[in-house]
Design an enzyme around this catalytic site. Structure first.
Site: not given
Ligand code: IVH
Length: 712
Positions: A129, A131, A133, A248, A342, A436, A439, A454, A459
């Site tokens: 799934e 991740k 940010d 999640y 990553k 500016c 103008c 400006c 302008c």
């Molecule tokens: S599972 C025990 N699923 O990424 C931690 N984490 O770098 C299990 N995060 O602490 C986390 N998307 O804050 C999980 N689909 C996802 C996530 C996710 C973002 C974050 C989360 C975690 C951190 C780890």
């Protein structure tokens, strides 16, 4: 991604290793503070991980070097003294990061090796799934009500951010009836969900537009903006920013008798339960039974990544079965059953050919990097924003420099840093302009602002920007008036501001080069429709600094027309939901300023009415009453009328209704079971009336009583 250190070799002896480890720890702590506490990192995640890996390598080779408090042994901390903290129900861990596809294969091999005994009998299923940010968040529900929201903190206890968590889209204060059905029976009374809160990219871009217009420093990137927002003390500001979340994880909390219901059988079931509760769950979930399957899903996700309205920095690969997860266990820092993969950071190196200047509709002058076109995250990038001169100076960016550009959360790419070692000597810095670029009027810098502007309200760039805004989709949505024609009209002196549009005549339009009767009629019809746009769209169209679509909507709900809005004080405005003191101040100074005042007057003279579509009949006829010009707050339950009716009655008699009690409140109407607002009113010495007193006032002022009040 930063270049890997040219030399991956370990130091020659323990003494050198000890010195390097100490230096690495200091650096890691420094960057952690910037990331978690200041929400203003100086290096990318990949660069951080690189430092951490180096330290891990040293500690693996010389275990005696590992200290108790080494950053490789914990998850860092976002703890913030301004918030109370609370222990987590279960540790809130991090995940191990991987950057190379081969590390996924190693992970799967390790899982198969470590799974022994009964848990090995079950086939291995892996989920993939995105991740997200953002910022980790835990939310507890008890008997269907949101009880607490917690940040990760140091992983053992987190900061209590309940009110802020409750503003997140899709996180209800109360779960819908029947929520228990999401669990196998008997359902727990209390449970916790965990996930990631984030600012949608579209939201982030809009917030930064609003900030730029107001001359404020842009929010650095969505992740930091999310962290900062979640730790904002002003709940209304948090609501205005509009956080989102994906959950999640879900698990039952102990019952009053001390027993805890079992966890759901697997991760997939957790996501199903979260969905059944109506909580937001990311739609991308794939299942694989070997490393090859995982790689295929990673590739699919990576390809989709750019089309998403949120930032992902990779994917999370997890063991699906909860029994297997428990068998695999966790280190102090991260579970062994999951790993973050990553994606390569979307960065590219190119040459900055020139810096041009852009003048926006509020006069803010933005430096823009003109780049040697370069391929970045699937698109060719030729320009990047440089935000402002502070940023330019901080990063010491010069024309001719070789620079690293990246696509952050912002849709517009940005210049991350200069490769100073590539300088040949001919690079030149660009000082802030004192005139500016459009103008040639002198530039100004307002107190407390980083933006350079400006100083000329007339302008051409400012006028064009304002007209574009006025004609834009969320504003007057004027069909047939694209940016190209706006420039054309301005150049020919046909219009100067929005009001002039309404004076354009059919014969004149039809005779313009490139125009005919058809296009003239189309524009005129568009202008007629503009007159009938909703009041909120008209407020937005005025282009008041900091007033975006949602703020305009709030203003439209509370003020029926421009006269009321102009008369509002900063305090009254600040009392409205979603509007804080800063925005309140901006709105007032806009109308008080010559420019804003003139624009409103000109529009009115052009027959563009700035009013609510249908004014309640009573409003126009009310003279001076006990209610007029005063701000009321309703609290508790009224017996004889609904809140809506009470509000309508107050407004019909010239009063205003605000959501919260402040020094700007004149009267608090306290019904049955009035709580915190009543206390606050007492504390501030605000006049308090009970329901009987309120009805008596209504009766004397308007000849209405009780039930019929709302129709008055
Ligand atoms: S599972 C025990 N699923 O990424 C931690 N984490 O770098 C299990 N995060 O602490 C986390 N998307 O804050 C999980 N689909 C996802 C996530 C996710 C973002 C974050 C989360 C975690 C951190 C780890």
């Amino acid at each position: 991604m930063p270049d890997r250190p040219a030399d991956d070799r370990l130091p020659p002896d323990p003494a050198a290793a000890r010195a390097e480890a100490a230096a690495l720890r200091a650096q890691l702590r420094h960057h952690r503070h910037l990331y978690y506490v200041e929400a203003a990192p100086e290096i990318t995640d990949a660069e951080y991980d690189e430092l951490e890996r180096r330290l891990l390598a040293l500690e693996a080779r010389w275990p005696e070097l590992a200290t108790d408090d080494t950053p490789t042994g914990d998850v860092g901390s976002d703890a913030d003294a301004r918030f109370p903290s609370l222990p987590h129900s279960r540790p809130m861990l991090s995940l191990a990061n991987t950057y190379e596809p081969g590390e996924i294969d190693e992970f799967v091999t390790r899982l198969r090796r470590d799974l022994t005994g009964p848990s090995a009998a079950q086939p291995l299923r892996l989920t993939v799934e995105p991740k997200i940010d953002g910022v980790a968040l835990a939310v507890r529900y008890r008997d269907g009500r949101l009880e607490v929201g917690l940040t990760r903190g140091d992983g053992r206890s987190g900061d209590v951010v309940t009110a802020n968590a409750a503003t997140i889209a899709g996180v209800p204060a109360r779960l819908p009836d029947g929520w228990q059905a999401a669990f196998p029976s008997p359902s727990p009374h209390a449970f916790e969900v965990r996930g990631e809160t984030y600012l949608a990219l579209s939201r982030f871009a809009r917030l930064n537009d609003e900030r730029a217009e107001a001359g404020l420093e842009p929010l650095a990137n969505p992740r930091n903006a999310t962290a900062g927002t979640l730790k904002t003390l002003d709940v209304e500001e948090v609501r205005r920013r509009g956080l989102s979340a994906f959950f999640y994880q879900i698990f039952p909390l102990p019952e009053p008798d001390g027993e805890t219901a079992p966890d759901l059988p697997d991760h997939t079931a957790e996501l199903v339960a979260l969905r059944a509760l109506g909580l937001p769950v990311n739609p991308f979930l794939r299942v694989a039974d070997d490393a090859a399957g995982v790689h295929a899903h990673l590739a699919e996700l990576q390809a989709k990544r750019d089309g998403l309205d949120y930032q992902t920095d990779g994917a999370v690969v997890k063991v699906d079965s909860r029994a297997q997860q428990l068998a695999l266990g966790a280190t102090a820092k991260a579970p062994r059953w999951g790993v973050a993969y990553k994606f390569a950071a979307e960065e590219a190196t190119t040459v900055l050919r020139d810096i041009t200047l852009q003048v926006g509709r509020t006069g803010v002058i933005t430096p823009v990097a003109e780049l040697e076109p370069v391929l970045l995250a699937g698109t060719t990038v030729g320009r990047a924003t440089l935000h402002n001169w502070d940023e330019l100076e901080r990063k010491d960016i010069r024309v001719g420099d070789t620079v690293v550009v990246a696509k952050g959360g912002d849709i517009i790419p940005k210049v991350l840093r200069v490769l100073v070692e590539r300088r040949a000597g001919g690079e030149r810095p660009l000082p802030p302009p004192d005139r500016c670029p459009v103008c040639a009027s002198p530039t100004v810098r307002r107190e407390g602002e980083v933006a350079l502007r400006c100083g000329n309200a007339r302008c051409p760039a400012v006028m064009a920007g304002r007209l574009r805004h006025f004609a834009g989709r969320d504003a007057c949505d004027i069909d047939g008036l694209g940016g190209r024609w706006i420039d054309f009209f301005l150049e020919r002196g046909l219009v100067r501001d929005a009001a002039d549009l309404f004076a354009l005549r059919r014969e004149v339009l039809a005779g313009l080069p490139g125009w005919g009767e058809k296009s003239a009629d189309r524009l005129l019809a568009g202008l007629e429709r503009a007159r009938r746009r909703p009041w909120a769209a008209k407020i937005f169209a005025l282009g008041i600094p900091q007033v975006g679509v949602s703020t305009a909507l709030t203003l439209a709900r509370h003020y029926r027309g421009i006269d009321e809005l102009v008369a509002a004080t900063p305090g009254q405005l600040a009392d409205l939901p979603d509007i804080g003191p800063v925005v309140g101040e901006q709105v007032c100074s806009f109308f008080a300023g010559q420019d804003g005042g003139e624009r409103v007057a000109a529009l009115r003279a052009a027959g563009f009415f700035l009013e609510q579509e249908e004014l309640p009949p009573a409003a126009a006829t009310v003279g001076d009453t006990w209610f007029s010009g005063r701000t009321f707050v309703l609290t508790g339950t009224l017996e004889s009328m609904t809140r809506t009716q009470a509000r309508a009655a107050i407004e019909a008699l010239g009063g205003k209704v605000a959501g919260s009690v402040s020094r700007a409140t004149h009267v608090v109407v306290a019904g049955d079971k009035a709580g915190g607002k009543l206390d606050k009113a007492r504390e501030l010495g605000v006049e308090i009336v009970d329901e009987a007193g309120f009805r008596a006032r209504l009766a004397t002022e308007a000849g209405v009583s009780g039930d019929g009040a709302g129709d008055g």
